[in-house]
Design a protein around this motif. Structure first.
Motif, PDB file in Angstrom:
ATOM      1  N   SER A 128      57.023  42.265  36.825  1.00  0.00           N
ATOM      2  CA  SER A 128      55.630  41.873  37.045  1.00  0.00           C
ATOM      3  C   SER A 128      55.528  40.568  37.827  1.00  0.00           C
ATOM      4  O   SER A 128      54.570  40.358  38.576  1.00  0.00           O
ATOM      5  CB  SER A 128      54.895  41.740  35.709  1.00  0.00           C
ATOM      6  OG  SER A 128      55.466  40.722  34.901  1.00  0.00           O
ATOM      7  N   GLU A 129      56.499  39.658  37.644  1.00  0.00           N
ATOM      8  CA  GLU A 129      56.461  38.400  38.386  1.00  0.00           C
ATOM      9  C   GLU A 129      56.663  38.635  39.875  1.00  0.00           C
ATOM     10  O   GLU A 129      56.025  37.986  40.711  1.00  0.00           O
ATOM     11  CB  GLU A 129      57.520  37.427  37.850  1.00  0.00           C
ATOM     12  CG  GLU A 129      57.186  36.849  36.493  1.00  0.00           C
ATOM     13  CD  GLU A 129      58.042  35.636  36.172  1.00  0.00           C
ATOM     14  OE1 GLU A 129      58.425  34.902  37.108  1.00  0.00           O
ATOM     15  OE2 GLU A 129      58.314  35.414  34.991  1.00  0.00           O
ATOM     16  N   SER A 132      53.434  40.201  41.232  1.00  0.00           N
ATOM     17  CA  SER A 132      52.385  39.186  41.339  1.00  0.00           C
ATOM     18  C   SER A 132      52.617  38.273  42.536  1.00  0.00           C
ATOM     19  O   SER A 132      51.688  37.926  43.268  1.00  0.00           O
ATOM     20  CB  SER A 132      52.326  38.358  40.054  1.00  0.00           C
ATOM     21  OG  SER A 132      51.997  39.166  38.946  1.00  0.00           O
ATOM     22  N   GLN A 133      53.877  37.884  42.717  1.00  0.00           N
ATOM     23  CA  GLN A 133      54.229  37.022  43.848  1.00  0.00           C
ATOM     24  C   GLN A 133      53.975  37.731  45.168  1.00  0.00           C
ATOM     25  O   GLN A 133      53.415  37.143  46.103  1.00  0.00           O
ATOM     26  CB  GLN A 133      55.711  36.636  43.724  1.00  0.00           C
ATOM     27  CG  GLN A 133      56.205  35.662  44.767  1.00  0.00           C
ATOM     28  CD  GLN A 133      57.690  35.378  44.631  1.00  0.00           C
ATOM     29  OE1 GLN A 133      58.233  34.562  45.350  1.00  0.00           O
ATOM     30  NE2 GLN A 133      58.383  36.043  43.716  1.00  0.00           N
ATOM     31  N   SER A 136      50.248  37.969  45.893  1.00  0.00           N
ATOM     32  CA  SER A 136      49.725  36.662  46.295  1.00  0.00           C
ATOM     33  C   SER A 136      50.081  36.337  47.742  1.00  0.00           C
ATOM     34  O   SER A 136      49.250  35.818  48.498  1.00  0.00           O
ATOM     35  CB  SER A 136      50.276  35.588  45.357  1.00  0.00           C
ATOM     36  OG  SER A 136      49.835  34.301  45.733  1.00  0.00           O
ATOM     37  N   LYS A 176      49.309  41.690  33.708  1.00  0.00           N
ATOM     38  CA  LYS A 176      49.556  40.713  34.771  1.00  0.00           C
ATOM     39  C   LYS A 176      49.556  41.388  36.144  1.00  0.00           C
ATOM     40  O   LYS A 176      49.062  40.827  37.124  1.00  0.00           O
ATOM     41  CB  LYS A 176      50.895  40.002  34.526  1.00  0.00           C
ATOM     42  CG  LYS A 176      51.203  38.886  35.501  1.00  0.00           C
ATOM     43  CD  LYS A 176      52.491  38.178  35.102  1.00  0.00           C
ATOM     44  CE  LYS A 176      52.786  37.021  36.056  1.00  0.00           C
ATOM     45  NZ  LYS A 176      54.034  36.301  35.663  1.00  0.00           N
ATOM     46  N   LYS A 179      45.939  42.084  37.139  1.00  0.00           N
ATOM     47  CA  LYS A 179      45.285  40.837  37.527  1.00  0.00           C
ATOM     48  C   LYS A 179      45.699  40.408  38.927  1.00  0.00           C
ATOM     49  O   LYS A 179      44.856  40.014  39.746  1.00  0.00           O
ATOM     50  CB  LYS A 179      45.620  39.733  36.524  1.00  0.00           C
ATOM     51  CG  LYS A 179      44.990  38.384  36.849  1.00  0.00           C
ATOM     52  CD  LYS A 179      45.372  37.338  35.816  1.00  0.00           C
ATOM     53  CE  LYS A 179      44.750  35.986  36.160  1.00  0.00           C
ATOM     54  NZ  LYS A 179      45.129  34.946  35.147  1.00  0.00           N
ATOM     55  N   ALA A 180      46.994  40.501  39.215  1.00  0.00           N
ATOM     56  CA  ALA A 180      47.492  40.084  40.527  1.00  0.00           C
ATOM     57  C   ALA A 180      46.919  40.936  41.643  1.00  0.00           C
ATOM     58  O   ALA A 180      46.520  40.425  42.701  1.00  0.00           O
ATOM     59  CB  ALA A 180      49.016  40.140  40.547  1.00  0.00           C
ATOM     60  N   GLN A 183      43.151  40.145  42.040  1.00  0.00           N
ATOM     61  CA  GLN A 183      42.947  38.867  42.719  1.00  0.00           C
ATOM     62  C   GLN A 183      43.271  38.964  44.201  1.00  0.00           C
ATOM     63  O   GLN A 183      42.551  38.399  45.041  1.00  0.00           O
ATOM     64  CB  GLN A 183      43.809  37.781  42.066  1.00  0.00           C
ATOM     65  CG  GLN A 183      43.322  37.347  40.694  1.00  0.00           C
ATOM     66  CD  GLN A 183      44.202  36.277  40.072  1.00  0.00           C
ATOM     67  OE1 GLN A 183      45.401  36.178  40.376  1.00  0.00           O
ATOM     68  NE2 GLN A 183      43.629  35.470  39.207  1.00  0.00           N
TER      69      GLN A 183
END
Length: 304
Positions: A128-129, A132-133, A136, A176, A179-180, A183
């Motif tokens: 998930s990290e 998300s990265q 972004s 997460k 959300k990423a 966003q």
């Protein structure tokens, strides 16, 4: 004070300094790497790569690794993607733990179609990290093409999450990801998420948090579109339009051009005492710019 071009005359000394710093375990490796990223040419590529590979992906301190990878993307973009993917995969014991930030760090130094390609592929990562990265990076630095990749991933996520929720509650890591993606799609710099697109995002939300936050964005769209410019002591403090926060006037101009021709904007300004001339300057600059592109700018009635 250095110029905005490469400095081939520094190639030899930069490589020698990198080799010496690495050999001696010098903490200044990061600073030298940043100079190489910015000013070295491909003349020393083989030497820099030899130093980089002597320690290996994931074992450098994070700023050094990001700078060297950004250098590879600048001078040898066709092979740099493989290096970045190795850095993203380096997450076991014995590694520096930079995998959760390396993609964004590289994009901040040198965004390119090749970096975008890595970020797009990383949207499907199991971590998930990483997802998300990647989201972004595509939102902040990606081209307009990145939007479609994010829509694809959100659609895939919606199907996965719907199935998961039929059996159990979503985990924090799973939420997460939602959300990423939400966003990224609602704040992307290279495209405009108007109410129609926001509703499309909302339809793909699986959590109440996601739906509520998108609902707030939709409700915030007013028939009169306000542009905010706040400054403090002659420095921009907040620049925005609708749900977007921008870092500079240039970024604001790019965002405003994504609105339909004929749009009339209202400028709200808030400046510290003595900065009134700055507000007038910003208004005239934006007004002229928008007129050149078939749009209009008016002062908001309640401007201070």
């Amino acid at each position: 004070s250095l110029p905005d071009e490469t400095l081939p005359e520094l190639n030899t000394v930069l490589l020698a300094n990198l080799e010496e710093a690495h050999r001696d375990g010098n903490w200044y490796t990061g600073g030298i790497s940043e100079l190489i990223e910015r000013y070295a040419t491909d003349e020393i590529l083989s030497g820099v790569r030899a130093v980089y590979e002597s320690q290996g992906a994931g074992k450098w301190e994070c700023p050094t690794q990001a700078a060297l990878l950004a250098y590879f993307f600048r001078v040898a973009p066709s092979t740099a993607g493989e290096d970045l993917n190795k850095a993203l995969a380096a997450r076991d014991r014995g590694y520096a733990g930079c995998f959760h930030r390396v993609l964004k760090d590289v994009a901040e130094l040198h965004m390119s179609p090749q970096v975008q390609e890595v970020a797009t592929a990383a949207l499907d990562n199991e971590d998930s990290e990483i997802v998300s990265q990647a989201a972004s990076v595509l939102a902040d630095y990606g081209s307009a093409d990145a939007e479609e990749a994010l829509w694809r991933r959100l659609g895939k996520w919606h199907e996965e999450a719907t199935q998961i929720r039929s059996e159990k509650v979503l985990s924090d890591d799973q939420e997460k990801i939602e959300k990423a993606l939400r966003q990224a799609l609602t704040s992307g710099q290279a495209w405009l998420s108007d109410p129609e697109k926001l509703k499309r995002v909302r339809d793909r939300c699986t959590t109440d948090t996601c739906r509520n936050e998108v609902d707030q964005m939709i409700a915030g769209w007013d028939p009169q579109i306000y542009v905010a410019f706040n400054s403090y002591e002659d420095k921009p403090d907040r620049i925005g339009v609708e749900q977007y926060g921008l870092k500079s006037l240039d970024a604001l101009k790019k965002k405003l051009l994504q609105f339909p021709k004929g749009t009339v904007f209202k400028l709200k300004t808030s400046v510290s005492r003595g900065d009134e001339s700055k507000a007038d300057e910003v208004f005239q600059q934006l007004k002229t710019y928008l007129q050149e592109h078939g749009m209009k700018l008016q002062p908001a009635p309640d401007n201070n």
